[in-house]
Design an enzyme around this catalytic site. Sequence first.
Site, short mmCIF file in Angstrom:
data_model
loop_
_atom_site.label_atom_id
_atom_site.label_comp_id
_atom_site.label_asym_id
_atom_site.label_seq_id
_atom_site.Cartn_x
_atom_site.Cartn_y
_atom_site.Cartn_z
CB THR A 1 0.58 0.53 6.37
OG1 THR A 1 0.94 -0.78 5.92
CG2 THR A 1 -0.90 0.75 6.10
CE LYS B 1 4.25 0.61 -6.39
NZ LYS B 1 4.26 0.75 -4.92
CD GLU C 1 -6.90 -1.20 3.02
OE1 GLU C 1 -6.18 -2.20 2.98
OE2 GLU C 1 -6.47 -0.04 2.90
CG ASP D 1 -4.73 -1.67 -3.12
OD1 ASP D 1 -4.65 -0.72 -2.33
OD2 ASP D 1 -4.71 -2.86 -2.77
CG HIS E 1 3.66 -5.68 -2.00
ND1 HIS E 1 3.62 -4.40 -1.53
CD2 HIS E 1 3.39 -6.48 -0.94
CE1 HIS E 1 3.34 -4.42 -0.23
NE2 HIS E 1 3.20 -5.66 0.14
CG ASP F 1 -5.59 2.57 7.54
OD1 ASP F 1 -5.54 3.20 6.47
OD2 ASP F 1 -4.94 1.54 7.75
CB ILE G 1 -3.08 4.96 5.16
CG1 ILE G 1 -3.40 6.20 5.95
CG2 ILE G 1 -1.55 4.79 5.09
CD1 ILE G 1 -2.68 6.27 7.29
CG ASP G 2 -1.87 2.14 -1.37
OD1 ASP G 2 -2.32 1.02 -1.10
OD2 ASP G 2 -1.04 2.34 -2.27
CG ASP H 1 -5.82 2.20 0.29
OD1 ASP H 1 -5.81 2.34 1.53
OD2 ASP H 1 -5.12 1.36 -0.30
CB SER I 1 1.92 4.24 -1.40
OG SER I 1 2.43 5.41 -2.03
#
Length: 341
Positions: A129, A258, A68, A285, A232, A45, A126-127, A124, A255
Site C-alpha cells: 500500500t 519481489k 485480505e 502474501d 518487515h 482495496d 493491493i499488496d 491480496d 510488494s
Amino acid sequence: AYDTEKAVAIAAVARACQLTHRVFHQLVADQVITKDDQSPVTVADYGAQAVVLHALAAAFPADPVVAEEAIEEGSASAAQLEAVRALVNGVLPTPLALADIKAAINRGAHDPSVDPQGRFWTLDPIDGTKGFLRGDQYAVCLCLIDRGVPQVAVMGGPNLPLSLASTAEAPIHQQAAAPRGALLIAVRGEGVEQRWLDVATGTVREGGVPVQMRATTAPSDAAFVEGVEHGHSDQATQNMVATRLGIRGHVQMDSQCKYAVLARGDADVYLRLPVKPGYREKIWDHAPGVLLVQEAGGIVTDMHGAPLDFTRGRTLVDQQGVIAASAHFHPLVMEVLRDAK
C-alpha cells in the site's frame, strides 16, 4: 489442466489493475496524501477485491476464497462505498448494485483448515500500500490452491517495468519512459510467462514471453531483492547472510513484485525474516509468489527449510520466515542461517 482458471484469473487481475490505476490517478497523483490518510487505499482495496471475487463467483461459484479485505458495519464511510461502486462499475461490462459489490467483497472469509485438501483461491487486492501511494510498486495477487498446492498464479504489477533496466530514479507515475504494467502468470508444470498489461484499458497483450530465474552462481553477479520498508524483515540477519555469501547487489522494491523480479531473473535471493517472535505470515502474501518462483526454477521454504503450508489457516501456522532463491543460492542461504544459530 487449469486453462479456464488461468483465463478467468488473468482477466480478473487485469480489471483490478485497471481499477487501482484509476484510483491512483483520480485520488492520489499530484495530491498530498498524509501517512494517516488511508482512504484511497481503502477504496482501491475494496474495489479490486470486488472485481476479482465477482469474476470468481461467476466462473467458479463453489470455490471459496481467502482474501485480505472484508466490509463490516462502519468499516467504510458512505462516500468511500459510493466511490467503490463507481469504480467497480467503471471497469465491469455489467453494473452491480452496492449490495452485490459488498457481497462479492465478503466472499473472502474462507479458512483453509476447514478443508485442507479442498480447492480455494487466495487474493491480496493491493499488496504494497505504501508503494501504491507513492506511485511505486504494488501488486494485485491471485492464486488457486488445490489439494494444498498452488496451481495457478497471476500477479499484476501496474507500475512494474517489463525490464528493470528501464527503472529510473523519479517516481514511476512521473515517468513516460519504458513500458510499465507487467502480468506474471504461472501454471504448475507449465512454467512462467510475462505479458504486457495496459493498465489504462485493462487489456493484456496475447502471447506471453517465457521467463525464468537466472543461472548466476558467482556471488559478485548475484543480487538480493528486498523491501523498501525495513521493518518487515530482520535486516541485521539479512546483511549477515549477504556478507557471508559475498553478494553485494540489491534491488529495493515494495510488494510481492519481489517474487516477480526473482522469477524473471532480475535478482537471485529474497529473504523475509521475522522481526517479532510470534508473527505469522498471511498466506495471500506468499502463495502466488511461491508458484512463480518454483515454476521459474527456484526454491521457496520457511527459514528452517520446510515447504510453506497453505492448508492450516489464513496464516502460515507454526512457520517462521520465507526464503526464496535460485536453486544454486537457496541451499547456501540455508547453510549460513543454520551456522548462525
